[in-house]
Every structure is written in structure tokens, then in C-alpha cells.
Design a protein around this motif. Sequence first.
Motif, PDB file in Angstrom:
ATOM      1  N   GLU A  55      18.952  -9.367   5.615  1.00  9.32           N
ATOM      2  CA  GLU A  55      19.064  -8.037   6.211  1.00  9.32           C
ATOM      3  C   GLU A  55      19.713  -8.087   7.589  1.00  9.32           C
ATOM      4  N   ARG A  56      19.346  -9.052   8.399  1.00 14.13           N
ATOM      5  CA  ARG A  56      19.900  -9.130   9.752  1.00 14.13           C
ATOM      6  C   ARG A  56      21.408  -9.311   9.715  1.00 14.13           C
ATOM      7  N   CYS A  59      23.154  -6.126   8.494  1.00 12.24           N
ATOM      8  CA  CYS A  59      23.178  -5.106   9.540  1.00 12.24           C
ATOM      9  C   CYS A  59      24.251  -5.412  10.576  1.00 12.24           C
ATOM     10  N   ARG A  66      18.446  -1.377  10.480  1.00 15.18           N
ATOM     11  CA  ARG A  66      17.744  -1.761   9.253  1.00 15.18           C
ATOM     12  C   ARG A  66      17.269  -0.566   8.441  1.00 15.18           C
TER      13      ARG A  66
END
Length: 251
Positions: A55-56, A59, A66
Motif C-alpha cells: 500500500e505504501r 500510494c 491510503r
Amino acid sequence: MQNSYNDDRAAGVAEHVSPPSLPRLARPRLHDTVVEHLRQFIVEGVFAPGTKLNERELCETLGISRTPLREALKVLAAEGLIDLLPNRGASISRMSEAEVRESFELMSGLEAFSGELACERITAAELAQIKALHYAMLACRAQNDLPGYYSRNQEIHDRINEAARNGALRQTYQSVNRRLQALRFRSNQQSGKWDEAVEDHEEMIQALEARDGKRLAAVLKRHLLEKRDAVLPLVSGDATGTRNLLNATHA
């Protein structure tokens, strides 16, 4: 520890893959495009089946927070494109051989029925739009542009389904087709298979112009079953073979 890592790789445990370098999403279009971007990554094989998503990094790559990313992941999970597991995050769904076989068999029937109804109900304007897409698709084939070809190819199939004017059929078609798009994309990776698909599309146009529903249904059913046969070896359980295929595609 080293042996455990190697054992995991041999067992087909998904490896983390970093997202590609891509332009950030414009804020005003964020909610309209984030799902589309992620879906395209999956269809075109940027993320292979089984890949765990970070996810990081996503993003940072897309320039989003997020919250919209997680909203998009929920949409894709509902479509069956990703798996969301508690405490394990998101990963790209991997269809079993049986799921692929059964889904393509179902899709062949849905597309055949769409073709029959479309020949009864399609308008001259709709037919002209499909023919324009067909010529644009052929131009992409001549340039060896698989993403451009596939985009127009899928729009042709979608327009035929729309022309059937059957809401229940369309809902089922869209649901099944979302899970098959990545495999349909890969089915054209071999030049011979790609050219066979083009020939099928030529015959589809001829059947539509003649309003020959039986012929169009037969072509569409054969077309989808041929795709089934082309992709089944890719999902036979050989994770290494799948990774090699994707590497060859993006080389």
C-alpha cells in the motif's frame, strides 16, 4: 532461515513486486481513475497473479493517500480481481485451472447469446461504431500494440453485449468478464493466436452486418473456447511458468 525462504519460493508463495514508475493521478480525477489504473495494471500483467500489493509504495507511485487506495481495493475485491485478507493485506487473485475452464465456458455461452440478440436489435449507428473500433483494432495489430489492440477488442465485445439490450445478461456478462480480462489479454501474446483472433473478429463483423445471429453466436462461442484453450496452460499450477511468460511479455 535461508532454507525456509527457498522453500517458500518453491511452494509458490507470492513474491512482493514493486509498482511501476507511473505519472501521479490528478486530484480532480482521483475517484474516477484510481480503480481504472489498478484494474489496468492487473489486466496487462504489471502485477502477476499472487502478487502481494504494498500500500505504501502504491500510494507513493500514484500520489494518493491510503483512504482512496483502500476504497479502490475494496471495489477490486468485490470484482474478484484481488484478495483482501485480515492482517495480510491485498494480493492479486489467482484463478485455479477449474475456475478458468468453467468461467470461459460460461462466457462463451454469454457472448453467443449476446451475439444472437444483438443481430436482432443493433442499430445502424451502433454497427458503425463497432466497425470503427474494428478498424482501429486492426491498426493496433499492425503496430504490434497489444494494449491498444486489447482495449478496442474488449470494447467491441462490450458493445455487442450492450446491443443485446438485456439487463440481466449484461450484469452477468460484466461480472464474469472482469475476472477473465487479464487472461483474455494474455491469450494474444503469441503472434499466431493473435492473428487467429483478428480473423475471428473479421467474421464477427460480417455476421453483424448480415444480421446473422446464428453465425455470430457460433463465432463468439468458438472464439472464447479458443481463448480458454490458449490460457489454460498458463494456470496449470506452474507459478514459475506464469512468471516467465510475464517477463517475456514486458521484455
